[in-house]
Scaffold this active site. Structure first.
Site, mmCIF file in Angstrom:
data_model
loop_
_atom_site.group_PDB
_atom_site.id
_atom_site.type_symbol
_atom_site.label_atom_id
_atom_site.label_comp_id
_atom_site.label_asym_id
_atom_site.label_seq_id
_atom_site.Cartn_x
_atom_site.Cartn_y
_atom_site.Cartn_z
ATOM 1 C CB ALA A 83 -0.907 -0.005 1.222
ATOM 2 C CE1 TYR A 147 5.586 6.685 -2.894
ATOM 3 C CE2 TYR A 147 7.645 7.059 -4.063
ATOM 4 C CZ TYR A 147 6.517 6.298 -3.838
ATOM 5 O OH TYR A 147 6.317 5.146 -4.568
ATOM 6 C CE LYS A 151 6.849 3.654 -1.523
ATOM 7 N NZ LYS A 151 6.027 2.482 -1.138
ATOM 8 N N PRO A 177 10.930 -0.803 -6.987
ATOM 9 C CG PRO A 177 8.651 -1.284 -7.067
ATOM 10 C CD PRO A 177 9.730 -0.805 -6.144
HETATM 11 P P1 NDP Z 1 -1.959 2.392 -7.036
HETATM 12 O O1 NDP Z 1 -2.252 3.794 -6.705
HETATM 13 O O2 NDP Z 1 -2.238 1.890 -8.424
HETATM 14 O O3 NDP Z 1 -2.684 1.399 -6.002
HETATM 15 C C1 NDP Z 1 -2.520 1.642 -4.656
HETATM 16 C C2 NDP Z 1 -3.220 0.576 -3.851
HETATM 17 O O4 NDP Z 1 -2.967 0.854 -2.460
HETATM 18 C C3 NDP Z 1 -4.729 0.588 -4.014
HETATM 19 O O5 NDP Z 1 -5.223 -0.741 -3.897
HETATM 20 C C4 NDP Z 1 -5.187 1.427 -2.829
HETATM 21 O O6 NDP Z 1 -6.529 1.163 -2.402
HETATM 22 C C5 NDP Z 1 -4.189 0.976 -1.768
HETATM 23 N N1 NDP Z 1 -4.047 1.906 -0.668
HETATM 24 C C6 NDP Z 1 -3.780 3.236 -0.706
HETATM 25 N N2 NDP Z 1 -3.736 3.748 0.539
HETATM 26 C C7 NDP Z 1 -3.987 2.712 1.386
HETATM 27 C C8 NDP Z 1 -4.125 2.582 2.778
HETATM 28 N N3 NDP Z 1 -3.971 3.636 3.600
HETATM 29 N N4 NDP Z 1 -4.421 1.366 3.297
HETATM 30 C C9 NDP Z 1 -4.580 0.287 2.499
HETATM 31 N N5 NDP Z 1 -4.462 0.342 1.156
HETATM 32 C C10 NDP Z 1 -4.186 1.537 0.616
HETATM 33 O O7 NDP Z 1 -0.398 2.203 -6.681
HETATM 34 P P2 NDP Z 1 0.763 1.439 -7.477
HETATM 35 O O8 NDP Z 1 0.312 0.100 -7.857
HETATM 36 O O9 NDP Z 1 1.308 2.348 -8.505
HETATM 37 O O10 NDP Z 1 1.886 1.332 -6.336
HETATM 38 C C11 NDP Z 1 1.954 0.217 -5.449
HETATM 39 C C12 NDP Z 1 3.185 0.379 -4.564
HETATM 40 O O11 NDP Z 1 4.340 0.439 -5.370
HETATM 41 C C13 NDP Z 1 3.169 1.660 -3.738
HETATM 42 O O12 NDP Z 1 3.729 1.407 -2.472
HETATM 43 C C14 NDP Z 1 4.046 2.586 -4.537
HETATM 44 O O13 NDP Z 1 4.614 3.568 -3.726
HETATM 45 C C15 NDP Z 1 5.080 1.605 -5.059
HETATM 46 N N6 NDP Z 1 5.764 2.039 -6.257
HETATM 47 C C16 NDP Z 1 5.073 2.324 -7.395
HETATM 48 C C17 NDP Z 1 5.761 2.694 -8.528
HETATM 49 C C18 NDP Z 1 5.045 2.951 -9.809
HETATM 50 O O14 NDP Z 1 5.723 3.301 -10.769
HETATM 51 N N7 NDP Z 1 3.744 2.789 -9.895
HETATM 52 C C19 NDP Z 1 7.214 2.858 -8.533
HETATM 53 C C20 NDP Z 1 7.839 2.533 -7.282
HETATM 54 C C21 NDP Z 1 7.131 2.141 -6.200
HETATM 55 P P3 NDP Z 1 -7.796 1.845 -3.159
HETATM 56 O O15 NDP Z 1 -7.950 1.074 -4.440
HETATM 57 O O16 NDP Z 1 -8.908 1.661 -2.219
HETATM 58 O O17 NDP Z 1 -7.439 3.283 -3.403
#
Ligand code: NDP
Length: 240
Positions: A83, A147, A151, A177
């Protein structure tokens, strides 16, 4: 043996790919989410994976959720702290609320869920914790002191907890990632995104399924000698 896996933020983006991949690898998966019920419902219907809504940054909510998962599915053996949210701006403009929410969702969530599942992993003499960090925690990023700090904190957390888990069959690793093709990244303005892609040696964004592959690798029984590591998966953008 069917292990119970919890993937936070497991209903969308990278987390959804991780949930699917762990299920395909034989785990019994529960995917958590924060508030997007429609996306979670669609994901559950499509995959048959159980979904649970709770705020991973809220200790009390995590306690209730872990108890519910344990009762309904069994003790958690694989925990993927995925998350994450961003609230980007320069330090000059960043509010205390933007700082606190990002630290709570990305970093405090790791404390909450590791604290609440560690004893059960010890009892199973098996545990796999995989923390989804970021290239921006390794390299730093303009407009992301919150952030990047969260991280980077996850990487230190990983190295410290790995030492506590090692004797109990519990490994703790991080994945950092690079830029992955998800909604979080699609929200970046097109011009800025093209500049990012130009800096990735492989010449493209990563796929969520590629990160999921790393998680499955670290979650495997056979990965017991890998702990405290950070697996960098970024298309060569930042080499540590
Ligand atoms: P998304 O925004 O696509 O999805 C985020 C997910 O986290 C959703 O399911 C959301 O729920 C959930 N979420 C957000 N806040 C909370 C919370 N407080 N409690 C529980 N669940 C929560 O994110 P990504 O798939 O892009 O990213 C996933 C992880 O990878 C993150 O930690 C991000 O920082 C990391 N990351 C992403 C990168 C990228 O390029 N995308 C690069 C590097 C790291 P809901 O659907 O209800 O909103």
């Amino acid at each position: 043996m069917e292990r119970v896996a919890l993937v936070t933020g497991g209903t969308r983006g990278i987390g959804a790919a991780i949930s699917r991949a762990l299920k395909a690898a034989g785990c019994r998966v529960v995917a958590s989410y924060a508030g997007n019920d429609a996306a979670a419902r669609a994901f559950a219907e499509e995959t048959g994976i159980a979904v649970l809504r709770f705020d991973a940054g809220d200790y009390d909510a995590c306690e209730i959720a872990v108890a519910e998962i344990t009762k309904g599915h069994g003790p958690i053996a694989v925990l993927v702290n995925n998350a994450g949210i961003t609230r980007d701006t320069t330090l000059a403009r960043m509010t205390r609320e933007m700082w606190d929410t990002v630290i709570a969702t990305n970093l405090t969530s790791c404390f909450n869920l590791c604290k609440l599942t560690f004893d059960a992993m010890r009892a199973q003499k098996f545990g796999r914790v995989i923390n989804i960090s970021s290239i921006n925690g390794q390299a730093g990023q303009y407009g992301q002191v919150n952030y990047s700090a969260a991280k980077a904190g996850m990487i230190g957390f990983t190295k410290a907890l790995a030492q506590e888990g090692a004797r109990h069959g519990i490994t703790v690793n991080a994945i950092a990632p690079g830029y992955i093709d998800t909604e979080m990244v699609r929200a970046v303005p097109e011009e800025a995104l093209q500049k990012v892609i130009a800096k990735i040696p492989v010449g493209r964004l990563g796929e969520a399924a590629e990160i999921a592959r790393g998680v499955v690798f670290l979650a495997a029984e056979e990965a017991g000698f890998i702990t405290g590591a950070t697996l960098t998966m970024n298309g060569g953008q930042y080499m540590t």
